[in-house]
Design an enzyme around this catalytic site. Structure first.
Site, PDB file in Angstrom:
ATOM      1  N   HIS A   1     -26.377  19.564   2.245  1.00  0.00           N
ATOM      2  CA  HIS A   1     -25.213  18.731   2.533  1.00  0.00           C
ATOM      3  C   HIS A   1     -25.346  18.022   3.879  1.00  0.00           C
ATOM      4  O   HIS A   1     -24.351  17.595   4.453  1.00  0.00           O
ATOM      5  CB  HIS A   1     -23.935  19.578   2.558  1.00  0.00           C
ATOM      6  CG  HIS A   1     -23.629  20.287   1.294  1.00  0.00           C
ATOM      7  ND1 HIS A   1     -24.257  21.456   0.929  1.00  0.00           N
ATOM      8  CD2 HIS A   1     -22.769  19.992   0.286  1.00  0.00           C
ATOM      9  CE1 HIS A   1     -23.786  21.867  -0.230  1.00  0.00           C
ATOM     10  NE2 HIS A   1     -22.884  21.002  -0.645  1.00  0.00           N
TER      11      HIS A   1
ATOM     12  N   GLU B   1     -25.197  12.138 -10.928  1.00  0.00           N
ATOM     13  CA  GLU B   1     -25.463  10.998 -10.054  1.00  0.00           C
ATOM     14  C   GLU B   1     -26.225   9.899 -10.782  1.00  0.00           C
ATOM     15  O   GLU B   1     -25.958   8.702 -10.567  1.00  0.00           O
ATOM     16  CB  GLU B   1     -26.230  11.464  -8.816  1.00  0.00           C
ATOM     17  CG  GLU B   1     -25.388  12.193  -7.794  1.00  0.00           C
ATOM     18  CD  GLU B   1     -24.952  13.580  -8.256  1.00  0.00           C
ATOM     19  OE1 GLU B   1     -23.896  14.071  -7.817  1.00  0.00           O
ATOM     20  OE2 GLU B   1     -25.701  14.183  -9.069  1.00  0.00           O
TER      21      GLU B   1
END
Length: 337
Positions: A129, A60
């Protein structure tokens, strides 16, 4: 107008933006050949080639850092972070570079970067998540933060974000990806074909960043919400019988203060709803704004209905989420004020 799910609307927004501007590039983990874990970028690589839609390493920090360099160079990257929970390694790049580059360079450089992230729970994804980290970005000057609640807004706001010269955090509620969440139940049950918000204008159009929309008009109390919570707030108003006005903020930074104050000064009461945890959540900022700008119009204290101050409780997520009963109780409480 064609009917679309939010996924299809986001995919269409990419198509429109990439067709209009060759400088728009899309990349991230699995967004190319695979089309993204939620298929929001499906077909882009086939249509525009691997130079404009490509897969990145699982990094990321690398995704965002590369995108910032591209944006400073003159491209318009729209990158996907696979889940909002994964963005933390890139947070330094977002805060220290993307948000500041225009000011640090005295306007010589801009950062027309859009960072898309699925956010929130409701898909049984567990603690890593399902988080709602919007408050981490609304605190950062130089960013814009967008949360759509329906397909047509998702398309119009995403195109506007890509065309904006500032870095935009674009948060997509996962519970709304494949169908509307009617607020009364624990899963999306109404097909888009029966829901007017599934109508999405074809071709190029934009929705203005920083403008809220009244989703339900009322005169007794104002409910400020965004994303999935817009539908839950509407359900709470219906079930409680309280004449609540539901405001869909759509953009959290900059927030539409005019729309908020207009509604609260009319109703004299305010309830703020969001899925994220209570302490230091964006609702605290909304409560402060209402108190500062509408104090002499308030008939009761501002009430917040949020997630719990705990790590995301996967086994109890439907209790963790604000539901119609919790919001209805808050509406009744402020009406007693």
């Amino acid at each position: 107008m064609p009917r679309m799910t939010m996924i299809e609307a986001i995919r269409d927004a990419h198509m429109v933006a990439m067709e209009r501007d060759d400088d728009v590039v899309v990349f991230g983990e699995d967004v190319g050949y695979f089309g993204g874990v939620f298929r929001c970028t499906q077909g882009l690589q086939e249509r525009f080639g691997r130079e404009r839609c490509f897969d990145s390493p699982i990094s990321e920090c690398g995704i965002v850092g590369t995108a910032i360099g591209m944006a400073a160079y003159g491209l318009r990257p729209c990158v996907e972070i696979q889940f909002a929970d994964y963005v933390y390694p890139a947070y330094d790049q977002i805060v220290s570079e993307a948000a500041r580059i225009r000011h640090r360079s005295a306007g010589d450089f801009t950062c027309p970067l859009t960072i898309r992230m699925p956010t929130g729970g409701g898909i049984f994804g567990g603690q890593t998540h399902s988080q709602s980290p919007e408050a981490l970005f609304t605190h950062v000057s130089g960013l814009k933060v967008v949360v759509p609640s329906n397909p047509i807004d998702a398309k119009g706001l995403l195109i506007a974000s890509i065309e904006d010269d500032n870095p935009v955090i674009f948060l997509e509620p996962k519970r709304l990806y494949n169908g509307p969440f009617d607020g009364h139940h624990d899963k999306p049950i109404i097909p888009w074909s029966k829901h007017p918000l599934g109508d999405v204008q074809a071709g190029h159009f934009t929705e203005p960043l920083g403008k809220a929309v009244v989703r339900r008009e009322g005169s007794a109390v104002t409910v400020l919400a965004y994303g999935t919570m817009v539908y839950v707030a509407e359900a709470a108003a219906e079930e409680s019988g309280i004449d609540a006005e539901v405001i869909d903020l759509r953009t959290l930074l900059p927030v539409d203060l005019d729309a908020i104050t207009k509604s609260v000064r009319k109703t004299g009461r305010c309830v703020v709803v969001h899925e994220a945890t209570l302490t230091s959540g964006f609702g605290a900022e909304l409560s402060a704004l209402v108190q500062e700008h509408c104090f002499y119009h308030l008939e009761a204290p501002v009430r917040r209905v949020t997630g719990w101050d705990t790590p995301y409780p996967h086994a109890q997520e439907w209790t963790y989420f604000p539901g119609p009963a919790r919001i209805g109780a808050a509406l009744a409480e402020v009406m007693e004020g």
